[in-house]
Every structure is written in C-alpha cells, then in structure tokens.
Scaffold this motif. Structure first.
Motif, mmCIF file in Angstrom:
data_model
loop_
_atom_site.group_PDB
_atom_site.id
_atom_site.type_symbol
_atom_site.label_atom_id
_atom_site.label_comp_id
_atom_site.label_asym_id
_atom_site.label_seq_id
_atom_site.Cartn_x
_atom_site.Cartn_y
_atom_site.Cartn_z
ATOM 1 N N LYS A 1 0.828 -1.204 0.000
ATOM 2 C CA LYS A 1 0.000 0.000 0.000
ATOM 3 C C LYS A 1 0.870 1.264 0.000
ATOM 4 O O LYS A 1 0.585 2.235 -0.693
ATOM 5 N N LEU A 2 1.923 1.242 0.833
ATOM 6 C CA LEU A 2 2.784 2.409 0.905
ATOM 7 C C LEU A 2 3.501 2.643 -0.414
ATOM 8 O O LEU A 2 3.727 3.788 -0.806
ATOM 9 N N GLN A 3 3.847 1.580 -1.116
ATOM 10 C CA GLN A 3 4.509 1.721 -2.403
ATOM 11 C C GLN A 3 3.593 2.357 -3.431
ATOM 12 O O GLN A 3 4.038 2.952 -4.398
ATOM 13 N N LYS A 4 2.305 2.229 -3.238
ATOM 14 C CA LYS A 4 1.342 2.857 -4.131
ATOM 15 C C LYS A 4 1.090 4.318 -3.737
ATOM 16 O O LYS A 4 0.235 4.981 -4.301
ATOM 17 N N TRP A 5 1.774 4.783 -2.738
ATOM 18 C CA TRP A 5 1.716 6.188 -2.282
ATOM 19 C C TRP A 5 0.348 6.599 -1.740
ATOM 20 O O TRP A 5 0.023 7.791 -1.706
ATOM 21 N N ILE A 6 -0.463 5.636 -1.339
ATOM 22 C CA ILE A 6 -1.770 5.997 -0.791
ATOM 23 C C ILE A 6 -1.606 6.849 0.461
ATOM 24 O O ILE A 6 -2.218 7.906 0.612
ATOM 25 N N TYR A 7 -0.770 6.367 1.372
ATOM 26 C CA TYR A 7 -0.592 7.072 2.636
ATOM 27 C C TYR A 7 0.104 8.404 2.414
ATOM 28 O O TYR A 7 -0.291 9.433 2.971
ATOM 29 N N LYS A 8 1.138 8.405 1.591
ATOM 30 C CA LYS A 8 1.857 9.648 1.334
ATOM 31 C C LYS A 8 0.934 10.700 0.719
ATOM 32 O O LYS A 8 0.951 11.864 1.106
ATOM 33 N N GLY A 9 0.109 10.262 -0.236
ATOM 34 C CA GLY A 9 -0.820 11.199 -0.859
ATOM 35 C C GLY A 9 -1.813 11.759 0.139
ATOM 36 O O GLY A 9 -2.164 12.940 0.086
ATOM 37 N N LEU A 10 -2.258 10.926 1.083
ATOM 38 C CA LEU A 10 -3.189 11.385 2.102
ATOM 39 C C LEU A 10 -2.532 12.408 3.024
ATOM 40 O O LEU A 10 -3.115 13.443 3.353
ATOM 41 N N LEU A 11 -1.296 12.134 3.441
ATOM 42 C CA LEU A 11 -0.600 13.068 4.327
ATOM 43 C C LEU A 11 -0.342 14.400 3.630
ATOM 44 O O LEU A 11 -0.397 15.458 4.263
ATOM 45 N N GLU A 12 -0.070 14.358 2.334
ATOM 46 C CA GLU A 12 0.118 15.609 1.594
ATOM 47 C C GLU A 12 -1.165 16.433 1.604
ATOM 48 O O GLU A 12 -1.125 17.667 1.741
#
Length: 394
Positions: A319-330
């Motif tokens: 999931k993290l590799q798909k940037w889901i979490y990163k995109g949410l934090l942004e």
C-alpha cells in the motif's frame, strides 16, 4: 480546482477551455504544442546523456528556432519528468511519453474500429499535445502564455515563439461562490490596476480535440492559530484493517483519548474516487483538530518506512509503495495550511516498536494507538533521544 506541491510550496490550479475565433489560429497553436512536446523529449534524452543545461539551451535553439523561455520551460519539464522516474524507482531509459499503459494497449492490437482510433487519439494527444510556460512576476505574470483582459473578456495571449501572437478566449464559468477562478480573476484585475503582478504558470493540454489551459499559482495561507499549546493529535497508519489511528495527547504529554478512521475506501474504485475520498478524510481530520484545538503530528513524508523483508507486513508495504498514505498526508498538510492548523512532522523511526513494546502494555491500548501516541508524546516532550536509547536496549 486541484492542488499540487513542489519544494514545500503549494499551488492551486484552475482549468479553462480555450476558444479561437479562427481555426487558423488554433492550428498554429497545435503546431507549437507539437514542437514543444518534441523539445521536451529531446531535452529528456540529452539529460540522460549528461548534457549540461547551458549547452542544452544552445542545442534547443539551433534545432527548433524558438525563444529561450520556451527552451527553459522544456528543460525544466524534462528534468521534472526525469526526477519523478528516479524517485519512483522507474528506469528513466524506458520511459514512454504519452503513457506506457495506453501504448501497450495499442501494441496488442486487440481493439479495432472506433475504439482503437479513440485510444490512438488519446495516446497522440498525451504525447504531442502539450505546452508549458513557467511564471515570472517581472513579466506581468507570464511572458509566453499571458492572461489579458480584452473588452471585459479574459483571453490567453499565446507567444508562438517567433514574435507572432495568437489570442484565445478563456472559457470558465464559476461553479460555486468559492470557486478559485473568482479569486484568480480578482487578483489579475488588481494586478492590472496596480502593476503589482504575481507569477502564474500555464500548461496547455489537448484533450478530445480541444485545447485546455491549466493555470497554477502559489497559494496564500492564513496565519497558524491552532498550535501544540493545547496538545497534539498523533496519527499512525495500519494495515489490518487499513485505517488511521488518532491519539489525542494533552499539552503535558498524557494520552487523553483515541479513535480510528477507516481507509478501506481508498483501496477500491478508480483514481478519481480515491482522490475524492482522500480529500474527505483530510478534511475530516483537520475538522477534528479545529474542534479539539490541537496541532497534528504525522510522519515525515520523506522518511516513511516501506518495510523490509520478514517484517510481517507485506500488504502494508504494498500500500505504501502505491503512495496511498503519502498522498493522504500531503492532502492533510494542505488542508491544515488552509485552516491555520499547525502540522508537525516527526521521524517515524522506532515509533511503532516503542509503542508496541512499551506504551501498549503500559497504558492498555492497542499497538496502532500506542504508535500514534508515541509520535504525539515525543513532539510534546521533545525527548527524541529516548527513541534511539530505547531501541538499543532491545
């Protein structure tokens, strides 16, 4: 309206349709877009070969005979694409302009007739149909692609790169009272009156035979009024089930309460649906922070661990590799800035381990909440040295 981010600065973007009085003018712009697209591909290949920027500008001028500002924009865009490939772990030599996914579909030749023609048009428009010009405050906002007011109607003045200009009518109807287009028009009108210009970047895109302009400028934010003085809300991500844990921490570092927000919806549907739901979650979290009068603590986006072999979390790593979490934090960061809420980033190293082994049994809470609490606790107390010393004692 959309938002993008670069170098810790946030930009807002509005999209408008361009209408031309004469088809001849539109064809001139389409020709310029094809030339510029070729310039970007040429610049990209030269960057891969290690050609210096100064030398590359000369090569572009010799090959395409276009003004230096377009050359600068082409190099800038090519460098952005190259950086994105490297950051995403892709092989930059295998990049396909126009979308690899669409290209691979065309190669299979499983589509015929109108469906194949529509797919081919989509690929060609993505590959050949774009133009980009960086903003410049000293050049009335943008030299090559400039918004001008002609008899009460906004137009885009398009520099064809050879001293000739084409004007296109900007078609954009405000959809709601807080539409960003209204703010942009107001600021442009004030800039014309006072001469105090601001930079805005313009990107032209061809879609279904129509030319659209995407206009971006740096966003203005209110002062931060909600700080960590009243405590913080620590946020942690978890895989089983996929959710966020929120730990409410008092100003003296004590755990007050906690809750969880499901993220399962982000794993289903198309990209547009995930984008919409991510913004909803971001607004939900910031509204909680405003209600509680607390700052928000999240993991540093540049230091989010993707996991390691044998850590027992392959699904979370995926999931993290798909940037889901990163995109949410942004998105949380952007919404915080828009609402005057302080956002604090902490190094995520060891927080999960410390939460699981120390605070989870100590406070009788689950490890996801404990990890979120550790982030908030460390930020409140400022005692980061404990993380490293605790880790070495294990």
């Amino acid at each position: 309206m959309s938002t993008n981010k670069k170098n810790d600065r946030n930009f807002i973007t509005v999209e408008c349709l361009l209408e031309f009085d004469m088809d001849e003018d539109k064809q001139k712009v389409l020709s310029l877009m094809r030339k510029f697209s070729s310039m970007v591909r040429f610049a990209y290949k030269r960057l891969l070969e290690g050609v210096e920027r100064k030398e590359l500008k000369k090569l572009l001028a010799q090959k395409y005979g276009i003004n230096t500002r377009y050359s600068d924009s082409a190099i800038f865009l090519a460098q952005q694409i190259l950086d994105a490939c490297l950051q995403g772990g892709q092989n930059p030599k295998k990049l396909i302009f126009g979308s690899r996914v669409v290209f691979e579909k065309l190669k299979k030749k499983h589509l015929t007739g109108k469906r194949r023609e529509k797919l081919r048009q989509k690929w060609e428009e993505r590959r050949y149909g774009f133009l980009y010009s960086r903003g410049d405050k000293s050049k009335e906002g943008n030299l090559n692609l400039r918004l001008v007011n002609l008899d009460g109607q906004w137009h885009l003045r398009i520099n064809l790169g050879n001293g000739e200009y084409v004007f296109a009518k900007v078609v954009r109807n405000a959809k709601r009272e807080k539409d960003r287009w209204i703010d942009l028009v107001w600021d442009l009108t004030q800039a014309e009156r006072t001469g105090n210009w601001f930079a805005y970047t313009v990107r032209l895109k061809l879609k279904n035979g129509k030319i659209y302009a995407q206009i971006s400028r740096e966003e203005k934010f209110p002062e931060i009024t909600i700080t960590r003085e009243n405590g913080v809300i620590g946020i942690d991500i978890n895989a089983y089930p996929f959710h966020l844990a929120l730990a409410y921490t008092s100003r003296d570092g004590n755990l007050e309460k906690y809750e969880r927000i499901s993220l399962n919806g982000l794993l289903d549907g198309n990209a547009d649906k995930r984008e919409y739901l991510s913004w909803q979650v971001a607004h939900q979290i910031v509204e909680i922070a405003k209600r509680e009068g607390k700052a928000i603590v999240v993991e540093n986006l540049e230091k989010i661990p993707k996991g390691r072999r044998g850590d027992g979390m392959p699904k979370l790593r995926q999931k993290l590799q798909k940037w889901i979490y990163k995109g949410l934090l942004e998105k949380i960061e952007v919404v915080c800035k828009r609402n005057g809420v302080q956002l604090i980033k902490v190094n995520p190293a060891y927080t999960s381990v410390i939460g699981k082994l120390k605070y989870s049994p100590m406070l009788g809470i689950e490890k996801d909440v404990a990890s979120a609490y550790v982030k908030g606790f460390l930020r409140i107390t400022g005692n980061y040295s404990r993380t490293r010393s605790f880790w070495h004692m294990l």
